[in-house]
Design an enzyme around this catalytic site. Structure first.
Site, PDB file in Angstrom:
ATOM      1  N   TYR B  13       0.832  -1.206   0.000  1.00 34.72           N
ATOM      2  CA  TYR B  13       0.000   0.000   0.000  1.00 34.72           C
ATOM      3  C   TYR B  13       0.869   1.260   0.000  1.00 34.72           C
ATOM      4  O   TYR B  13       0.671   2.163  -0.822  1.00 34.72           O
ATOM      5  CB  TYR B  13      -0.929  -0.023   1.212  1.00 34.72           C
ATOM      6  N   ASP B  37     -10.241   9.678   5.447  1.00 31.53           N
ATOM      7  CA  ASP B  37      -8.883  10.227   5.460  1.00 31.53           C
ATOM      8  C   ASP B  37      -8.925  11.720   5.212  1.00 31.53           C
ATOM      9  O   ASP B  37      -9.165  12.138   4.080  1.00 31.53           O
ATOM     10  CB  ASP B  37      -8.044   9.517   4.389  1.00 31.53           C
ATOM     11  N   ASP B  97      -2.199   5.402   9.826  1.00 35.58           N
ATOM     12  CA  ASP B  97      -3.380   4.755   9.259  1.00 35.58           C
ATOM     13  C   ASP B  97      -3.778   3.546  10.105  1.00 35.58           C
ATOM     14  O   ASP B  97      -2.920   2.782  10.557  1.00 35.58           O
ATOM     15  CB  ASP B  97      -3.103   4.274   7.828  1.00 35.58           C
TER      16      ASP B  97
END
Lengths: 123, 123
Positions: B13, B37, B97
């Site tokens: 990712y 996000d 994240d």
């Protein structure tokens, strides 16, 4: 919910896990809040089950230290260390906790990211 | 879902956010996966909206670097930096994240903890 209020609650949480009663820790949580510690363990969702969980820690000689905290919206992510003494040995675990908060600043969920194989050490 | 597989997907990712197409990034996600996000922004939940989000990044001169990752159960938490160039200036954002994965190792949710006021810097 302001990030300042969330930050203050995180700091209180880590202090109380290190030196408070289980009741004082659980009072930071909203009714029906969930605790999954570590992630993959059964999810606790009653006040009784949270008191049991934090009561087990509260019975130990222990100390905590907050390493860092990051906040966005309703969510805080933070790392802390919990050091416990057992006889002549001391153990330290360093979880990263993910906490979500309601509009009153109470914790509605806590999920703890740590792996007993790598994040729990005898010191 | 093994932690090794989750770690590999997190590494892919971050690499793809830094140097891949939007399609390649979005292929890491399960159908119906959600992206928030930063946390507090609207939640994206369609492939089209994810392609739009990652397509905006893919159009920039950029690079990424994974700082650290922690994994427990179905969840990974990781920090990375994304550096983008805009004319003579470069900007760096360092999100943390939170990703959850399904049994096939695809991302089912991503929530990014960062604050434009403190975690985005001109470098």
């Amino acid at each position: 919910m302001s990030s300042e209020k969330i930050r203050a609650t995180v700091e209180s949480y880590v202090e109380l896990v290190g030196a408070g009663t289980a009741e004082a820790v659980v009072d930071l949580f909203a009714e029906g809040a969930t605790v999954e510690d570590p992630i993959g363990a059964d999810v606790r969702s009653t006040r009784e089950s949270l008191l049991e969980f934090y009561g087990a820690i509260a019975g130990l000689e222990r100390s905590t230290s907050l390493s860092w905290v990051r906040i966005a919206g309703d969510t805080a992510v933070f790392e802390f260390s919990l050091t416990t003494a057992a006889g002549d040995a001391s153990f330290q675990v360093t979880p990263i906790d993910i906490m979500r908060f309601d509009d009153d600043g109470r914790v509605v969920s806590m999920r703890a990211v740590w792996d007993p194989a790598t994040d729990l050490k005898q010191i």
